[in-house]
Design an enzyme around this catalytic site. Sequence first.
Site, mmCIF file in Angstrom:
data_model
loop_
_atom_site.group_PDB
_atom_site.id
_atom_site.type_symbol
_atom_site.label_atom_id
_atom_site.label_comp_id
_atom_site.label_asym_id
_atom_site.label_seq_id
_atom_site.Cartn_x
_atom_site.Cartn_y
_atom_site.Cartn_z
ATOM 1 N N LYS A 109 0.808 -1.009 0.212
ATOM 2 C CA LYS A 109 -0.103 0.027 0.134
ATOM 3 C C LYS A 109 0.804 1.305 -0.014
ATOM 4 O O LYS A 109 0.445 2.490 -0.261
ATOM 5 C CB LYS A 109 -0.851 0.105 1.026
ATOM 6 C CG LYS A 109 -1.939 -0.905 0.877
ATOM 7 C CD LYS A 109 -2.759 -1.097 2.283
ATOM 8 C CE LYS A 109 -3.970 -2.143 2.192
ATOM 9 N NZ LYS A 109 -3.544 -3.621 1.949
ATOM 10 N N VAL A 147 -0.942 -10.750 4.510
ATOM 11 C CA VAL A 147 -0.622 -11.951 5.260
ATOM 12 C C VAL A 147 -1.805 -12.785 5.787
ATOM 13 O O VAL A 147 -2.630 -12.457 6.371
ATOM 14 C CB VAL A 147 0.278 -11.868 6.281
ATOM 15 C CG1 VAL A 147 0.717 -13.145 6.853
ATOM 16 C CG2 VAL A 147 1.779 -11.141 5.733
#
Length: 339
Positions: A109, A147
Site C-alpha cells: 500500500k 498475510v
Amino acid sequence: AARFSPRRLLLVERSEAALFESDRKLRELWPHLQIEPLVADITDTPRMRRILEANRPEVLIHAAAHKHVPMMELHPDEAIKNNVLGVESLGELAGETGVEAFVLISTDKAVRPSSIMGASKRLAELVCQGLDARYPTRFLAVRFGNVMGSAGSVIPIFQEQIERGGPVTVTHPEIRRYFMTIPEAAQLVLQAGAIGNGGEILILDMGEPVKIVDLAKDMIALSGKDDVQVVFSGLRPGEKLFEELELKGEECHRTRHPKIFVGRLQPAAPGELANALRRLDAQAAGGANGQIRISLHELLPEAQLDRRSELREEPAATALANDVLDTALRRRHDRLQPN
C-alpha cells in the site's frame, strides 16, 4: 526468529494482552529460549532508549504500525505519530545504541499510496533510507502484501461471517490482493534482512494477486454452507482495486534468493525530509488532519490521496498546528536527549 535460536528474544508491545499471548505461545513452543516481554510504546522515546541501552539488541524487526486503512483515514495524526515519527525516533535510537540491522516491515500500500496508511508507510521507507546514510546500522525496508490469518486479515472476517450464516461482504467484484502465509512471510523477512546491505527496499515475490470475491466463494464452498451469499459493499476510503509492489524508478533487481528482489528508493533530499517531518510533527500534535494530507501530497507527488477531506479541516486545528510548531520541536529535542 525463535526457530533460529537467538541468544535472547525481546518482545516489545504496548498491548499487554497481545504481549501476554505472544509470550505464552512462544514459551510453550520454545521452553528453553530466553524470552523477555517488555510493555512499551515505540513513540515513548525515553522508555525505548532504556530498553535498547540495557539490552543492546543486534537485530531490530520493526512491525509496530497502525495498518487499518479506513481507520487511519479518520485519524491521520495518529498514523503520522506512530508510523512515521515512531520509525524516525526508534531508528535514531537504534543507530545510537549500535543495532546492527533495523528491518522495517512495509506494505504494498506504500506504492502510489491512495490512503493515509499507505502514505505513512511510504514516508517510513524514506525515513529508513535517510537513517541509513547517518548511522553504521543497516536500515532496510521489506515490502509485501497481505498475510493470511494475521491481525486485520480479511480471512478471519470471512470465517466469522460464514459461521453466522452470512452475508459475506466484499467491497468490489474486481478488487484483488496479494496473499502470503504467516510462516512464509516471517521467514522471508528474516532472509531479506540478512541479504540487504542497507538503504534498500526489499520486495517479496508474492505470485499473482487473488480476486477477493473468488476467495470468499471458495471459503463458502469449503464450509459446506452453500446458502451463504456474497454482497458488495463498495470501496472504503483510501482503498484501491489493485495493489502494486514496486514503483517505476525503484530499479528492482534479483537477489540470490528467488523470492526476494531489491531496489533503491528514490531518495528525498535530507533537508527537505527533515523539514517535512518537523512540519508533520507539529500538525499531528495539533490534530490538523487536512494539513497533514497537504503535506503528504507535497512530499510524495506519486500519492493519490482523497483531497476532499482537506476542505473539512477545522480552522482551530490548523491554527493550533501553527501555534505548537515551536513546542513540538522543543518536545522532540527534549525526548531525544539521554536520561
